[in-house]
Design a protein around this motif. Structure first.
Motif: not given
Length: 429
Positions: A23, A27, A30, A32
């Motif tokens: 995760y 992040n 980027d 997602q």
């Protein structure tokens, strides 16, 4: 039961850490659209290899476990990339994202292991109870290690013990067999310390001859093998080139300070013993006053006890010849920085036996053959094993052990430990 609980907790923390790193990586870049369920094909091989390396069943020292973690991560990366290529799905996944994930794992997982074990083993309940049996000297060494090395998560207990460690030095073959059988009858986990302590058997290969129920252990003089010599040379040369810009900056700074404090040359040059008993000019920053011989003679006349100290340790306890900046350079080991030049010239290594003075050749005794068969080093096992508290003879023994049991991983460990010694100024004067 408590050991199973500890292993399960460590397993769950590792799994949670690997998921958290996913995760964080997602992040950070980027990404997602990448879901965790689609990334499990990366995490699962890592966990499987951790299990295969027995990280959750055996209690390794930090450096041995770190080696197994890094090896597992590198192998898992190769497997994942090979699967993507073979299954022709490499276009569906970002190779950069996967590579960055493994890079973060390489940096973070050893730190996670230290934190989790520091917390977990702070509770006596999760520690393994150990019974030590056998030769007194080795038992005392082990006792000290178990008390000081919290990462092992072990404590001494002569009654309710989970593990038995047997030092069979000095025992007859009959007594050894009888002792092992005695404790195997009570516990499934029995460890024995080999009688020969000059060899690191962790680097050896055990050959099995099942028809006659015998084993042989392959022993090599590892730093005399040509393949290892080439690997070490390439590692030294690349690292020296990478450090060259930093060296040039520090050289300019240190040279200025030395010239401002006292008159004389910036570099101290002295012939030392090199590989194959060849003499070479070893470079250091000058840390003494130019008229050092007169200063020393006057000091020794007033402090004759220093002569006896030098005979044993080959250095003075309080050397009056050293300048103020010289004391700092020696304490921080920055005085040896110019030896990067010796490395680039092929005369030295980053890690190895210390370069002995020419007049010390005969004092090496029976160890002379081993020590002078390899390049001397800027740092070595001696520097991270007590330094000023180690006698000349003990230093020789440490260096012979290093040569016999060399590995690139051991060099990396010594370099890291050297940085710790330098920053804490342990053993340096």
């Amino acid at each position: 039961m408590k050991n199973h609980i500890a292993n399960i907790l460590i397993f769950l923390i590792d799994l949670l850490s690997l998921i958290s790193l996913f995760y964080l990586n997602r992040n950070f870049f980027d990404e997602q659209e990448i879901a965790l369920k689609d990334f499990l094909f990366v995490i699962i091989p890592i966990i499987i290899l951790f299990v295969y390396e027995k990280i959750y069943t055996l209690r390794y020292d930090f450096w041995q476990e770190t080696y197994k973690i890094l090896k597992s991560l590198i192998l898992a990366y190769i497997i994942v990339m090979a699967l993507l290529t073979l299954l022709k799905t490499s276009q569906d996944y970002s190779k950069f994202f996967i590579s960055s994930y493994f890079f973060f794992c390489l940096l973070v997982m050893p730190i996670v292991k230290r934190i989790e074990k520091n917390i977990l083993y702070s509770f006596a309940y999760f520690k393994k109870n150990v019974l030590l049996v056998g030769e007194t000297t080795q038992i005392e060494l082990l006792k000290k290690e178990l008390q000081e090395n919290w990462y092992l998560g072990m404590q001494l207990d002569n009654e309710a013990y989970d593990v038995v460690i047997i030092s069979y030095k000095g025992m007859s073959l009959h007594v050894i067999d009888k002792t092992i059988a005695k404790y195997l009858d009570k516990k499934s986990a029995v460890y024995v310390i080999p009688y020969v302590t000059s060899i690191d058997f962790a680097n050896s290969v055990i050959m099995d001859y099942s028809n006659i129920r015998l084993n042989t252990i392959q022993i090599e003089n590892r730093l005399l093998l040509k393949r290892n010599i080439y690997v070490k040379y390439i590692f030294d040369y690349i690292l020296a080139l990478l450090l060259l810009p930093l060296f040039l900056f520090l050289h300019l700074l240190i040279s200025t300070v030395i010239s401002l404090e006292s008159q004389g040359k910036i570099l101290f040059k002295q012939y030392r013993l090199g590989k194959d008993n060849k003499h070479f000019i070893c470079y250091k920053y000058r840390t003494m006053y130019e008229e050092s011989d007169e200063i020393l003679q006057s000091y020794l006349n007033k402090h004759p006890e220093e002569i006896a100290y030098y005979e044993e340790y080959h250095k003075y306890k309080n050397d009056p010849r050293i300048t103020k900046i010289g004391k700092f350079l020696r304490a921080s080991s920055l005085d040896e920085l110019p030896q990067i030049i010796n490395i680039l010239k092929g005369e030295m290594s980053f890690v190895g036996p210390r370069p002995y003075m020419v007049n010390e050749a005969e004092k090496l005794g029976e160890n002379r053959y081993f020590i002078l068969k390899v390049k001397p080093g800027i740092t070595g096992l001696w520097q991270v094993s007590g330094r000023n508290n180690v006698t000349f003879k003990q230093r020789n023994e440490l260096e012979v052990w290093y040569i016999k049991n060399w590995s690139l991983w051991a060099d990396l460990i010594i370099l890291v430990k050297t940085l710790k010694v330098v920053f804490s100024k342990v053993g340096a004067k």
